[in-house]
Scaffold this motif. Sequence first.
Motif, mmCIF file in Angstrom:
data_model
loop_
_atom_site.group_PDB
_atom_site.id
_atom_site.type_symbol
_atom_site.label_atom_id
_atom_site.label_comp_id
_atom_site.label_asym_id
_atom_site.label_seq_id
_atom_site.Cartn_x
_atom_site.Cartn_y
_atom_site.Cartn_z
ATOM 1 N N SER A 18 0.829 -1.208 0.000
ATOM 2 C CA SER A 18 0.000 0.000 0.000
ATOM 3 C C SER A 18 0.862 1.257 0.000
ATOM 4 C CB SER A 18 -0.933 0.009 1.212
ATOM 5 O OG SER A 18 -1.837 -1.074 1.161
ATOM 6 N N LEU A 19 1.922 1.233 0.789
ATOM 7 C CA LEU A 19 2.817 2.388 0.813
ATOM 8 C C LEU A 19 3.546 2.537 -0.522
ATOM 9 C CD1 LEU A 19 4.081 4.746 2.260
ATOM 10 C CD2 LEU A 19 5.695 3.177 3.369
ATOM 11 N N ASP A 27 4.876 10.080 -7.392
ATOM 12 C CA ASP A 27 6.171 10.190 -8.093
ATOM 13 C C ASP A 27 7.365 10.087 -7.150
ATOM 14 O OD1 ASP A 27 4.995 10.498 -10.619
ATOM 15 O OD2 ASP A 27 4.676 12.643 -10.254
ATOM 16 N N ARG A 28 7.293 9.159 -6.217
ATOM 17 C CA ARG A 28 8.408 8.947 -5.288
ATOM 18 C C ARG A 28 9.223 7.697 -5.646
ATOM 19 N NH1 ARG A 28 9.182 13.717 -2.695
ATOM 20 N NH2 ARG A 28 7.579 14.236 -1.161
ATOM 21 N N ILE A 29 8.865 7.006 -6.698
ATOM 22 C CA ILE A 29 9.594 5.802 -7.089
ATOM 23 C C ILE A 29 10.657 6.170 -8.123
ATOM 24 C CG2 ILE A 29 9.433 3.516 -8.125
ATOM 25 C CD1 ILE A 29 8.162 3.686 -5.378
ATOM 26 N N SER A 30 11.877 5.757 -7.883
ATOM 27 C CA SER A 30 12.982 6.057 -8.796
ATOM 28 C C SER A 30 12.846 5.263 -10.089
ATOM 29 C CB SER A 30 14.318 5.734 -8.130
ATOM 30 O OG SER A 30 15.385 5.859 -9.056
ATOM 31 N N LYS A 31 13.053 5.957 -11.202
ATOM 32 C CA LYS A 31 13.069 5.287 -12.504
ATOM 33 C C LYS A 31 14.440 4.686 -12.796
ATOM 34 C CE LYS A 31 9.694 8.612 -14.319
ATOM 35 N NZ LYS A 31 9.665 9.470 -13.132
ATOM 36 N N VAL A 32 15.412 5.009 -11.959
ATOM 37 C CA VAL A 32 16.777 4.488 -12.108
ATOM 38 C C VAL A 32 16.998 3.424 -11.048
ATOM 39 C CG1 VAL A 32 19.236 5.055 -12.051
ATOM 40 C CG2 VAL A 32 17.593 6.686 -13.022
ATOM 41 N N VAL A 153 12.448 6.323 -3.818
ATOM 42 C CA VAL A 153 12.590 4.963 -3.300
ATOM 43 C C VAL A 153 12.745 4.017 -4.477
ATOM 44 C CG1 VAL A 153 11.457 3.103 -2.027
ATOM 45 C CG2 VAL A 153 11.216 5.466 -1.237
ATOM 46 N N TYR A 154 13.686 3.084 -4.343
ATOM 47 C CA TYR A 154 13.807 2.008 -5.331
ATOM 48 C C TYR A 154 13.983 0.696 -4.569
ATOM 49 C CZ TYR A 154 15.141 -0.723 -9.403
ATOM 50 O OH TYR A 154 15.170 -1.671 -10.393
ATOM 51 N N ASP A 155 12.975 -0.168 -4.635
ATOM 52 C CA ASP A 155 12.977 -1.416 -3.861
ATOM 53 C C ASP A 155 13.242 -1.121 -2.390
ATOM 54 O OD1 ASP A 155 12.286 -2.901 -6.039
ATOM 55 O OD2 ASP A 155 14.333 -3.518 -6.522
ATOM 56 N N ASP A 156 14.390 -1.570 -1.866
ATOM 57 C CA ASP A 156 14.682 -1.343 -0.445
ATOM 58 C C ASP A 156 15.740 -0.255 -0.252
ATOM 59 O OD1 ASP A 156 16.861 -2.683 -1.422
ATOM 60 O OD2 ASP A 156 16.994 -4.114 0.229
ATOM 61 N N THR A 157 15.844 0.664 -1.216
ATOM 62 C CA THR A 157 16.833 1.736 -1.149
ATOM 63 C C THR A 157 16.125 3.090 -1.155
ATOM 64 O OG1 THR A 157 18.526 0.418 -2.263
ATOM 65 C CG2 THR A 157 18.807 2.805 -2.311
ATOM 66 N N LEU A 158 16.568 3.985 -0.282
ATOM 67 C CA LEU A 158 15.995 5.318 -0.154
ATOM 68 C C LEU A 158 17.031 6.364 -0.544
ATOM 69 C CD1 LEU A 158 13.799 7.330 0.945
ATOM 70 C CD2 LEU A 158 14.852 7.034 3.211
ATOM 71 N N LEU A 293 -2.331 8.440 6.158
ATOM 72 C CA LEU A 293 -2.610 7.960 7.511
ATOM 73 C C LEU A 293 -3.396 6.656 7.506
ATOM 74 C CD1 LEU A 293 -3.400 11.228 9.517
ATOM 75 C CD2 LEU A 293 -1.262 9.938 9.384
ATOM 76 N N HIS A 294 -4.212 6.447 6.486
ATOM 77 C CA HIS A 294 -4.907 5.156 6.381
ATOM 78 C C HIS A 294 -3.898 4.026 6.178
ATOM 79 C CE1 HIS A 294 -7.918 2.160 5.357
ATOM 80 N NE2 HIS A 294 -7.215 1.878 4.270
ATOM 81 N N ILE A 295 -2.939 4.250 5.293
ATOM 82 C CA ILE A 295 -1.892 3.246 5.057
ATOM 83 C C ILE A 295 -1.061 3.039 6.320
ATOM 84 C CG2 ILE A 295 0.200 2.740 3.732
ATOM 85 C CD1 ILE A 295 -1.091 4.490 1.464
#
Length: 352
Positions: A18-19, A27-32, A153-158, A293-295
Amino acid sequence: MSEPLMLFKKPSYPINHSLKDYLERFDRISKVSISYDDLLRFSGSINVYDKDNHDTLWIRVYYTEFERDEIDLTLKKIYSLLHSDGNLGIIKFLNVDSIDYCTFGNSKPFRVKVRNILNDNYTHFYIKKADASRIYGLELEHILSPDKINFLVYDDTLIEEHIMGIPGDAFIKRQLGNCTEIEKAQIAKEFVKFNERCMIRLLGDMRSYNYVIVATHDFDHVVYKIRPIDFDQQCYEGNFKVYRPQFFKENYPMVKLVKEKLQDSSIEQYKDEERAALAKRIHSAENRIKMLLHIMGEDVIAPESHVNQLKLELYRYTNDLNFKRAKSMGKIMSAAFEFVTRNYKNRNLFKT
């Protein structure tokens, strides 16, 4: 000797589906593609010292020639995503000057210095292991603060952009004593507001080295603001005092300044101003905050014992039954925001 507020190291919590969907939507997911673990494969390092030749506890890391070329290109692409919406045309003007690794703290980040070779301007960004608590903290800061934050964010990397300012501990040690009396009063005011803001949004562990002082010149004086730079302790600890910077010994000089420079009536005025500002921001971003907040309310970002302790302490502090009924840290956060927005007009949000 007083008991420390925080006894154990905080674990890292995974990002749930969900997050991830929420991050994708905004648009917080890295395309790289980038991995924190890849950066851990450095082949050597040296200590980094500050201008006074003190060990900073950062180390400058090096990679084999083959790996460095690939890593540099990836980091330049990340920079372009953070600062120019992925425009790869700027890559030829960028140079990765250094990659430093922090050897202390929970997140153990990498700090990347990227320089524009045309004019020698440079900036930093950080690469860390992704942690749900930290992401909630970053997103809440972005929504509820006048200062926006870029992160990916990309997978488990911030990936986080650098927040500019003077580290609070360095400011207290080297510059606070040289401020004028008017400046000290203004800093005291800002600390009261900062303390209130952290308390309401449950951002913990704001010791002096986890926030920065931002000085802005305005006509004939300097305006000081306080910004958090570490969001690791968003809604984790059960002890309510952890969310109130005034209770950390590292902040005692700031607390002392408040006592010396502000009357009780002024302190209450500044608290009220901060609650009003937060209530307005919560209202203006109502849909996005409700979604987040729901998530958060369905997520597990703290032990059940911490949740039970915090909700009871907040109930005793506010007499609001919504805190007592909360079943998770996210639900506690929702109760706090509902409390602020519902009771703001009464000017009686929290006990003094």
